[in-house]
Design an enzyme around this catalytic site. Structure first.
Site, PDB file in Angstrom:
ATOM      1  N   CYS A   2       0.851  -1.192   0.000  1.00 36.40           N
ATOM      2  CA  CYS A   2       0.000   0.000   0.000  1.00 36.40           C
ATOM      3  C   CYS A   2       0.888   1.243   0.000  1.00 36.40           C
ATOM      4  CB  CYS A   2      -0.891  -0.024   1.245  1.00 36.40           C
ATOM      5  SG  CYS A   2      -1.865   1.473   1.467  1.00 36.40           S
TER       6      CYS A   2
ATOM      7  N   CYS B  55       0.335   3.104   3.552  1.00 38.41           N
ATOM      8  CA  CYS B  55       0.732   2.592   4.872  1.00 38.41           C
ATOM      9  C   CYS B  55       1.741   1.446   4.825  1.00 38.41           C
ATOM     10  CB  CYS B  55      -0.504   2.173   5.673  1.00 38.41           C
ATOM     11  SG  CYS B  55      -1.221   0.602   5.148  1.00 38.41           S
TER      12      CYS B  55
ATOM     13  N   CYS C 298      -7.239  -1.174   1.092  1.00 39.05           N
ATOM     14  CA  CYS C 298      -6.273  -1.662   2.074  1.00 39.05           C
ATOM     15  C   CYS C 298      -7.002  -1.888   3.397  1.00 39.05           C
ATOM     16  CB  CYS C 298      -5.162  -0.627   2.238  1.00 39.05           C
ATOM     17  SG  CYS C 298      -4.053  -0.985   3.611  1.00 39.05           S
TER      18      CYS C 298
ATOM     19  N   CYS D 212      -5.369   0.715   6.307  1.00 46.42           N
ATOM     20  CA  CYS D 212      -5.613   2.165   6.337  1.00 46.42           C
ATOM     21  C   CYS D 212      -6.901   2.562   5.614  1.00 46.42           C
ATOM     22  CB  CYS D 212      -4.430   2.930   5.747  1.00 46.42           C
ATOM     23  SG  CYS D 212      -4.295   2.794   3.947  1.00 46.42           S
TER      24      CYS D 212
ATOM     25  N   CYS E 190      -8.359  -5.297 -10.459  1.00 46.45           N
ATOM     26  CA  CYS E 190      -7.967  -4.182 -11.319  1.00 46.45           C
ATOM     27  C   CYS E 190      -7.540  -3.028 -10.408  1.00 46.45           C
ATOM     28  CB  CYS E 190      -9.178  -3.812 -12.174  1.00 46.45           C
ATOM     29  SG  CYS E 190      -8.836  -2.550 -13.383  1.00 46.45           S
TER      30      CYS E 190
HETATM   31 FE    FE Z   1      -2.878   1.021   3.539  1.00 44.98          FE
END
Ligand code: FE
Length: 160
Positions: free
Chosen positions: A75, A78, A123, A126, A147
């Site tokens: 991510c 984060c 995610c 976060c 995607c």
């Molecule tokens: Fe994240």
């Protein structure tokens, strides 16, 4: 007049008793939480638009699109590991695509933003928006096409 009033009260109370108002979904509490101002400071304009505003980068624009190196995609907000290179494939869509996520690190939701139902993914740590999942992925593996906006990801190459 008094009878009418009592009747109205009974009607109102009756209606209230019948309606079951429950929240549609409970608000998810993410372990990484920052204010909008903090995210704006930490992320680039494009990362902020995608991750925090559920935006979509232009098709074909991500430098990760043709990345075939071995490693892990984390991510961009984060650092949580989200996808691995072994599950990346060329879907021809113009966005980095994977046939599966790293289980538990990605959360799913439903969105109707463009008029029909799609499975949104984000995610799990976060809450940053990543992209959507479709069922037109590779048949020989999972059949899923995750995607994903390249702007929501950072690539960490495996050490040789
Ligand atoms: Fe994240």
């Amino acid at each position: 007049m008094k009878k009418l009033f009592i009747g109205l009260v009974i009607l109102l109370v009756g209606c209230k008793g019948n309606s079951q108002e429950k929240p549609i979904s409970e608000e998810t509490v993410y372990s990484v939480q920052k204010t909008d101002t903090q995210w704006r400071k930490e992320l680039s304009d494009l990362q902020y638009f995608v991750l925090r505003k559920a935006g979509t980068e232009p098709a074909g624009s991500s430098e990760l699109l043709d990345n075939k190196k071995k490693g892990v995609y984390v991510c961009a907000a984060c650092g949580t590991e989200l996808f691995i290179s072994e599950h990346k494939y060329d879907s021809g869509s113009g966005w980095p695509s994977f046939d599966r996520e790293i289980k538990g690190n990605v959360g799913f939701d439903v969105d109707y933003k463009i008029g029909y139902k799609r499975t949104e993914e984000h995610c799990a740590v976060c809450g940053g928006h990543l992209g959507h999942v479709f069922n037109d992925g590779p048949r020989e593996s999972t059949g899923q096409r995750h995607c994903i906006n390249g702007a929501a990801l950072k690539f960490i190459p495996s050490e040789k």
